[in-house]
Design an enzyme around this catalytic site. Structure first.
Site, PDB file in Angstrom:
ATOM      1  N   LYS A 167       0.853  -1.183   0.000  1.00 30.03           N
ATOM      2  CA  LYS A 167       0.000   0.000   0.000  1.00 30.03           C
ATOM      3  C   LYS A 167       0.886   1.228   0.000  1.00 30.03           C
ATOM      4  CE  LYS A 167      -3.777   2.402   2.319  1.00 30.03           C
ATOM      5  NZ  LYS A 167      -4.930   2.310   3.222  1.00 30.03           N
ATOM      6  N   ASP A 175     -13.761   5.263   8.924  1.00 32.47           N
ATOM      7  CA  ASP A 175     -14.099   5.125   7.499  1.00 32.47           C
ATOM      8  C   ASP A 175     -14.640   3.705   7.293  1.00 32.47           C
ATOM      9  OD1 ASP A 175     -14.387   6.027   4.921  1.00 32.47           O
ATOM     10  OD2 ASP A 175     -12.268   5.924   4.398  1.00 32.47           O
TER      11      ASP A 175
HETATM   12  P1  ADP Z   1      -7.536   3.621   0.419  1.00 28.74           P
HETATM   13  O1  ADP Z   1      -6.974   4.328   1.596  1.00 28.74           O
HETATM   14  O2  ADP Z   1      -7.013   4.189  -0.858  1.00 28.74           O
HETATM   15  O3  ADP Z   1      -9.022   3.506   0.452  1.00 28.74           O
HETATM   16  P2  ADP Z   1      -7.442   0.791   1.133  1.00 28.74           P
HETATM   17  O4  ADP Z   1      -6.486   0.319   2.176  1.00 28.74           O
HETATM   18  O5  ADP Z   1      -8.855   0.928   1.550  1.00 28.74           O
HETATM   19  O6  ADP Z   1      -6.896   2.154   0.503  1.00 28.74           O
HETATM   20  O7  ADP Z   1      -7.348  -0.200  -0.108  1.00 28.74           O
HETATM   21  C1  ADP Z   1      -8.038   0.058  -1.322  1.00 28.74           C
HETATM   22  C2  ADP Z   1      -8.529  -1.243  -1.935  1.00 28.74           C
HETATM   23  O8  ADP Z   1      -7.438  -2.130  -2.191  1.00 28.74           O
HETATM   24  C3  ADP Z   1      -9.469  -2.026  -1.048  1.00 28.74           C
HETATM   25  O9  ADP Z   1     -10.804  -1.629  -1.200  1.00 28.74           O
HETATM   26  C4  ADP Z   1      -9.237  -3.466  -1.489  1.00 28.74           C
HETATM   27  O10 ADP Z   1      -9.988  -3.743  -2.648  1.00 28.74           O
HETATM   28  C5  ADP Z   1      -7.776  -3.472  -1.868  1.00 28.74           C
HETATM   29  N1  ADP Z   1      -6.935  -3.952  -0.746  1.00 28.74           N
HETATM   30  C6  ADP Z   1      -6.341  -3.184   0.194  1.00 28.74           C
HETATM   31  N2  ADP Z   1      -5.638  -3.924   1.072  1.00 28.74           N
HETATM   32  C7  ADP Z   1      -5.771  -5.216   0.678  1.00 28.74           C
HETATM   33  C8  ADP Z   1      -5.275  -6.477   1.173  1.00 28.74           C
HETATM   34  N3  ADP Z   1      -4.485  -6.554   2.244  1.00 28.74           N
HETATM   35  N4  ADP Z   1      -5.609  -7.604   0.500  1.00 28.74           N
HETATM   36  C9  ADP Z   1      -6.410  -7.527  -0.592  1.00 28.74           C
HETATM   37  N5  ADP Z   1      -6.904  -6.389  -1.099  1.00 28.74           N
HETATM   38  C10 ADP Z   1      -6.600  -5.224  -0.486  1.00 28.74           C
HETATM   39 MG    MG Z   2     -10.252   2.401   1.603  1.00 30.40          MG
END
Ligand code: ADP
Ligand code: MG
Length: 438
Positions: A124, A231
């Site tokens: 991320k 959130d």
């Molecule tokens: P943001 O802060 O941009 O919303 P998120 O952490 O919510 O970031 O991640 C965005 C998207 O990426 C999630 O909705 C999911 O679909 C995917 N995602 C994030 N972390 C994971 C993970 N550990 N495993 C699988 N998919 C993930």
């Molecule tokens: Mg998110």
């Protein structure tokens, strides 16, 4: 902005040294003077070798020269910071190869990576400040006045990653269903890849009542530990399905189960009627009989304490988000009102629950840092037009990183980002090809 590791293997050891020197120089200089880069990098070949490295780095947009600078100097771009973080993750053997980008939110990029044994993980990359610094001039001036200057994207994104990582660890240690956090470097986190769809993409679940109760239960358990997610919406809850092993089934078949069986994944358009028709109730029941559904919570940079001055607002908003979603998607309305903040507040610390808000805040975050981060997140949420929460990336306008005073050129990102998070997440099981990059 997209993670692009193409140039990584072409960088020489000297290039890396100079890139690191620009990063170090950025701590005290918005634009790092060229002589300072030279003196930090201390390359054997002296100034001319440093200049060669500077050109190489600028050419692939890892550093950039400011057009109207008062003096000759460079600053790190998001790309440069990405490289430094990837370099660290590779050196620590947390990341070996880079695969598909599965999410592009307003505040982050989500990329599937793998370690050297081929185990998939999620990287991320926090991109806080990319809206403010690109289009909203008022925001940019505002941040400047708050004396973070335009380097604040780096500071804020790193802070977001640090805070998120700290909370993920604390939550995981308390037994919450969150991805296993593996490493953090600069503005990035490496974590466990959860093979699951966000609730947003799930059309049906076998038992909405039970899932609703579990999610509300999670909100209350967080409160007990002093926390509000902030959130808590359908984008930030991944619905993981696990088949319970039947008596004589061996491990192999369990591993190879097809993932979408008891919940039904939704196709692209989010607000259409759930596609239940072709599945009879009997079939559904048969299929789901030995499948358990675990909601996995993600996305923590905006978490706040139950003691926060706006705690009630955030708590109620999280609850309202879930209620609204369950009503719209599953036509489920709880017979009970609430839960309400005032009741949750009484549960803080109860039954010996460890105060995670205090634990994390005590672990090296200054009050000012947390305030800055909070302000930036609030600003960013306002910029994506989010009244009362509920959004979460997936729309398509952003395509640049740091704004009009940069030399760099990002035009080729527009297309990929148009696809957005939902479609890429849907496709990700089919095309997770990895390319060696580090
Ligand atoms: P943001 O802060 O941009 O919303 P998120 O952490 O919510 O970031 O991640 C965005 C998207 O990426 C999630 O909705 C999911 O679909 C995917 N995602 C994030 N972390 C994971 C993970 N550990 N495993 C699988 N998919 C993930
Ligand atoms: Mg998110």
């Amino acid at each position: 902005m997209k993670l692009d590791t193409k140039a990584m293997r072409h960088l020489t050891a000297e290039d890396w040294r100079v890139l690191t020197a620009v990063e170090i120089g950025s701590k005290n200089h918005e634009i790092v003077p060229t002589p300072l880069i030279e003196s930090i990098a201390k390359l054997r070949g002296g100034a001319s070798r440093t200049h060669k490295a500077i050109s190489a780095l600028a050419k692939v947009n890892l550093i950039s020269r400011l057009k109207e600078a008062r003096y000759d100097g460079y600053r790190l771009t998001y790309g440069g910071l990405d490289y430094l973080a990837m370099h660290t993750h590779a050196a620590q053997k947390h990341v070996y190869s880079v695969g598909n980008q599965i999410g592009v939110g307003k505040e982050s990029d989500i990329v599937v990576v793998a370690d050297d044994s081929g185990t998939q993980r999620v990287l991320k990359i926090h991109r806080l400040g990319r809206i403010s610094f690109r289009t909203v001039k008022a925001n940019r001036d505002y941040l400047r006045r708050r004396n973070q200057g335009s380097g604040s994207w780096m500071y804020l994104s790193r802070l977001a990653a640090e805070k998120e990582y700290a909370f993920m660890r604390a939550l995981r240690d308390e037994g919450f269903a969150v991805p296993l956090p593996i490493a953090q470097s600069r503005h990035t986190i490496v974590m466990e890849f959860v093979d699951a769809f966000p609730l947003r993409q799930v059309a049906t679940v076998p038992d909405p009542t039970a899932l609703y109760a579990e999610l509300i239960g999670t909100i209350l358990r967080l409160a007990q530990h002093g926390l509000i997610h902030g959130d808590f919406n359908e984008f930030n809850i991944l619905i993981k399905e696990e088949e319970q092993p039947e008596k004589d089934q061996d491990q192999e078949t369990i591993k190879e189960q097809q993932p979408t069986s008891s919940t039904k994944a939704k196709a692209k358009e989010p607000e259409t009627v759930p596609a239940t028709a072709e599945q009879t109730e009997q079939e559904a029941e048969k299929e789901s009989s030995n499948i358990t559904i675990t909601p996995v919570l993600i996305d923590f940079p905006q978490m706040v304490s139950m003691d926060h001055q706006n705690a009630e607002f955030y708590f109620d908003r999280d609850v309202a988000c879930i209620k609204r979603f369950f009503e719209r998607r599953f036509h489920f309305v709880s017979t009970q009102p609430g839960p309400f903040y005032r009741d949750a507040k009484k549960m803080v610390g109860k039954d010996g629950a460890r105060r995670l808000d205090a634990a994390v805040e005590a672990s090296g975050f200054s009050k000012k840092a947390l305030k800055d981060l909070e302000a930036a997140i609030r600003e960013q949420q306002a910029a994506r037009g989010e009244e009362g929460g509920g959004g979460g990336g997936g729309d398509s306008e952003d395509e640049d990183s740091m704004g009009d005073d940069y030399d760099e050129d990002d035009e080729d990102n527009a297309q990929e980002e148009e696809d957005g998070e939902e479609e890429s997440a849907l496709n990700r099981r089919h095309n997770n090809k990895s390319e060696v990059a580090a």
